[in-house]
Design a protein around this motif. Structure first.
Motif, PDB file in Angstrom:
ATOM      1  N   ARG A   9       0.837  -1.204   0.000  1.00 19.37           N
ATOM      2  CA  ARG A   9       0.000   0.000   0.000  1.00 19.37           C
ATOM      3  C   ARG A   9       0.867   1.247   0.000  1.00 19.37           C
ATOM      4  O   ARG A   9       1.809   1.369   0.775  1.00 19.37           O
ATOM      5  N   GLY A  10       0.520   2.176  -0.888  1.00 14.25           N
ATOM      6  CA  GLY A  10       1.198   3.465  -0.930  1.00 14.25           C
ATOM      7  C   GLY A  10       0.236   4.579  -0.569  1.00 14.25           C
ATOM      8  O   GLY A  10      -0.968   4.483  -0.831  1.00 14.25           O
ATOM      9  N   SER A  11       0.744   5.630   0.024  1.00 15.64           N
ATOM     10  CA  SER A  11      -0.127   6.736   0.435  1.00 15.64           C
ATOM     11  C   SER A  11       0.600   8.063   0.311  1.00 15.64           C
ATOM     12  O   SER A  11       1.838   8.133   0.403  1.00 15.64           O
ATOM     13  N   LEU A  12      -0.173   9.111   0.094  1.00 17.04           N
ATOM     14  CA  LEU A  12       0.333  10.473   0.063  1.00 17.04           C
ATOM     15  C   LEU A  12      -0.550  11.310   0.971  1.00 17.04           C
ATOM     16  O   LEU A  12      -1.777  11.332   0.802  1.00 17.04           O
ATOM     17  N   SER A  13       0.052  11.971   1.947  1.00 20.38           N
ATOM     18  CA  SER A  13      -0.705  12.749   2.931  1.00 20.38           C
ATOM     19  C   SER A  13      -0.228  14.193   2.934  1.00 20.38           C
ATOM     20  O   SER A  13       0.940  14.485   2.649  1.00 20.38           O
ATOM     21  N   ALA A  14      -1.152  15.089   3.269  1.00 23.66           N
ATOM     22  CA  ALA A  14      -0.826  16.511   3.342  1.00 23.66           C
ATOM     23  C   ALA A  14      -1.460  17.102   4.596  1.00 23.66           C
ATOM     24  O   ALA A  14      -2.531  16.663   5.033  1.00 23.66           O
ATOM     25  N   SER A  15      -0.800  18.076   5.171  1.00 22.43           N
ATOM     26  CA  SER A  15      -1.351  18.771   6.335  1.00 22.43           C
ATOM     27  C   SER A  15      -0.933  20.236   6.292  1.00 22.43           C
ATOM     28  O   SER A  15       0.160  20.572   5.842  1.00 22.43           O
ATOM     29  N   LYS A  16      -1.841  21.103   6.775  1.00 24.64           N
ATOM     30  CA  LYS A  16      -1.569  22.553   6.794  1.00 24.64           C
ATOM     31  C   LYS A  16      -2.120  23.143   8.069  1.00 24.64           C
ATOM     32  O   LYS A  16      -3.280  22.927   8.426  1.00 24.64           O
ATOM     33  N   SER A  17      -1.274  23.873   8.770  1.00 26.37           N
ATOM     34  CA  SER A  17      -1.685  24.529  10.010  1.00 26.37           C
ATOM     35  C   SER A  17      -2.344  25.863   9.714  1.00 26.37           C
ATOM     36  O   SER A  17      -1.888  26.620   8.847  1.00 26.37           O
ATOM     37  N   SER A  18      -3.419  26.106  10.426  1.00 26.19           N
ATOM     38  CA  SER A  18      -4.101  27.399  10.357  1.00 26.19           C
ATOM     39  C   SER A  18      -4.689  27.628  11.734  1.00 26.19           C
ATOM     40  O   SER A  18      -5.836  27.282  12.004  1.00 26.19           O
ATOM     41  N   ALA A  19      -3.866  28.155  12.620  1.00 24.80           N
ATOM     42  CA  ALA A  19      -4.184  28.228  14.041  1.00 24.80           C
ATOM     43  C   ALA A  19      -5.588  28.774  14.284  1.00 24.80           C
ATOM     44  O   ALA A  19      -5.993  29.745  13.645  1.00 24.80           O
ATOM     45  N   PRO A  20      -6.369  28.113  15.162  1.00 23.08           N
ATOM     46  CA  PRO A  20      -5.985  26.988  16.029  1.00 23.08           C
ATOM     47  C   PRO A  20      -6.306  25.604  15.435  1.00 23.08           C
ATOM     48  O   PRO A  20      -6.580  24.671  16.166  1.00 23.08           O
ATOM     49  N   ALA A  21      -6.289  25.464  14.117  1.00 25.00           N
ATOM     50  CA  ALA A  21      -6.679  24.204  13.484  1.00 25.00           C
ATOM     51  C   ALA A  21      -5.555  23.678  12.589  1.00 25.00           C
ATOM     52  O   ALA A  21      -4.668  24.419  12.161  1.00 25.00           O
ATOM     53  N   VAL A  22      -5.642  22.378  12.320  1.00 27.34           N
ATOM     54  CA  VAL A  22      -4.765  21.739  11.348  1.00 27.34           C
ATOM     55  C   VAL A  22      -5.662  21.001  10.356  1.00 27.34           C
ATOM     56  O   VAL A  22      -6.484  20.171  10.746  1.00 27.34           O
ATOM     57  N   SER A  33      -8.109  18.780  22.276  1.00 26.66           N
ATOM     58  CA  SER A  33      -8.314  19.058  20.857  1.00 26.66           C
ATOM     59  C   SER A  33      -9.443  18.176  20.337  1.00 26.66           C
ATOM     60  O   SER A  33      -9.727  17.114  20.898  1.00 26.66           O
ATOM     61  N   LEU A  34     -10.097  18.609  19.270  1.00 25.74           N
ATOM     62  CA  LEU A  34     -11.172  17.863  18.635  1.00 25.74           C
ATOM     63  C   LEU A  34     -10.754  17.522  17.201  1.00 25.74           C
ATOM     64  O   LEU A  34     -10.136  18.333  16.519  1.00 25.74           O
ATOM     65  N   ASN A  35     -11.128  16.326  16.763  1.00 25.07           N
ATOM     66  CA  ASN A  35     -10.728  15.838  15.449  1.00 25.07           C
ATOM     67  C   ASN A  35     -11.975  15.435  14.659  1.00 25.07           C
ATOM     68  O   ASN A  35     -12.758  14.610  15.120  1.00 25.07           O
ATOM     69  N   PHE A  36     -12.168  16.036  13.486  1.00 27.73           N
ATOM     70  CA  PHE A  36     -13.284  15.684  12.606  1.00 27.73           C
ATOM     71  C   PHE A  36     -12.702  15.201  11.276  1.00 27.73           C
ATOM     72  O   PHE A  36     -11.848  15.882  10.698  1.00 27.73           O
ATOM     73  N   SER A  37     -13.159  14.059  10.794  1.00 29.44           N
ATOM     74  CA  SER A  37     -12.603  13.553   9.535  1.00 29.44           C
ATOM     75  C   SER A  37     -13.639  12.729   8.773  1.00 29.44           C
ATOM     76  O   SER A  37     -14.602  12.216   9.345  1.00 29.44           O
ATOM     77  N   PHE A  38     -13.415  12.617   7.473  1.00 28.71           N
ATOM     78  CA  PHE A  38     -14.234  11.802   6.583  1.00 28.71           C
ATOM     79  C   PHE A  38     -13.307  10.867   5.824  1.00 28.71           C
ATOM     80  O   PHE A  38     -12.247  11.282   5.342  1.00 28.71           O
TER      81      PHE A  38
END
Length: 201
Positions: free
Chosen positions: A118-131, A183-188
Motif C-alpha cells: 500500500r502506498g499513500s500520500l498525505s498533506a497537512s496545513k496549520s491554520s491556528a488553532p486548526a490543522v 483538541s477535537l478531530n473531525f474527519s471523513f
C-alpha cells in the motif's frame, strides 16, 4: 440459509524508529480475537417462514497479519503550502485465513490470506488553532495460485488463481485545538474496492 455474526477485537503492538529527521520505519504485530455466532435457518422456503435454528458459537485468538511501513517527509510545511508525506507499507499473510478455515462455525480466520502493498500520500496545513489534513492511498494485493480450498461439507478443490481487487482510499479532516490539553478531530474517510478475479473471471 445461514446467519453469521462476528465480533472482532484486535490489539496491536507497534514500534517505530526514526532513521533521519525525514524518514521513519514502523512494525505492527496484531493479536486478533474473533467471536463468531452461526445460525442455520429451519423451515420450508415458499411454505413456511424461515426461523433461526440452533446457534453455534466459537471463539479463537491468534496472531494476525504482521505489517511493516516506511514513511518519508517529501516537503515541509511553509507559508502558503502544506507539508507532504509519502508512505509505503507491506502486509504479510501469516495470520490464519479463510482458505484454512472455510467453516465460519469452526476456528475463525484472523488474516486476509494475501500479501499486500500500500502506498499513500498525505498533506497537512496549520491554520491556528486548526490543522487541516488529507490523504490518498492505493492498495494492491498479490495474486495467489493453486490454493487448496475445502468448502464446508464438500470435497477439496484447487483454485488455480485468485487476484483480489485493488483498493483506493481517501480521507480529509480538521483537528481543532481547544486549549493546550484538549483538541477535537473531525474527519471523513471513503474507500473503493475493485472486483476480485478468480480463475480469470
Amino acid at each position: 440459509m445461514q446467519s453469521v455474526r462476528k465480533d472482532i477485537f484486535s490489539t496491536t503492538i507497534a514500534a517505530s524508529y526514526k532513521l533521519t529527521d525525514k524518514m521513519q520505519v514502523s512494525l505492527s504485530v496484531p493479536y486478533v480475537t474473533n467471536m463468531t455466532r452461526v445460525s442455520d435457518a429451519t423451515g420450508i422456503a415458499g411454505h413456511n417462514a424461515l426461523s433461526a435454528g440452533n446457534e453455534k458459537s466459537t471463539q479463537s485468538s491468534d496472531l494476525g497479519d504482521i505489517s511493516g511501513s516506511f514513511s518519508y517527509s517529501l516537503m515541509e510545511e511553509a507559508v502558503g503550502r502544506p507539508g507532504l508525506f509519502g508512505g509505503l507499507s507491506f502486509k504479510a499473510r501469516n495470520g490464519r485465513d479463510v482458505f484454512e478455515t472455510p467453516d465460519p462455525a469452526a476456528k475463525a480466520p484472523v488474516g486476509s490470506g494475501f500479501y499486500s502493498l500500500r502506498g499513500s500520500l498525505s498533506a497537512s496545513k496549520s491554520s491556528a488553532p486548526a490543522v487541516i489534513f488529507g490523504s490518498l492511498g492505493y492498495g494492491y494485493s498479490f495474486k495467489r495460485n493453486n490454493i487448496l480450498y475445502t468448502p464446508e461439507g464438500k470435497n477439496p478443490i484447487i483454485i488455480s488463481s485468485y487476484q483480489p481487487g485493488a483498493n483506493v482510499s481517501l480521507s480529509a479532516g480538521v483537528a481543532l485545538s481547544i486549549n493546550y490539553d484538549l483538541s477535537l478531530n473531525f474527519s471523513f474517510a471513503q474507500s473503493f474496492s475493485y472486483s476480485s478475479r478468480i480463475n480469470g473471471n
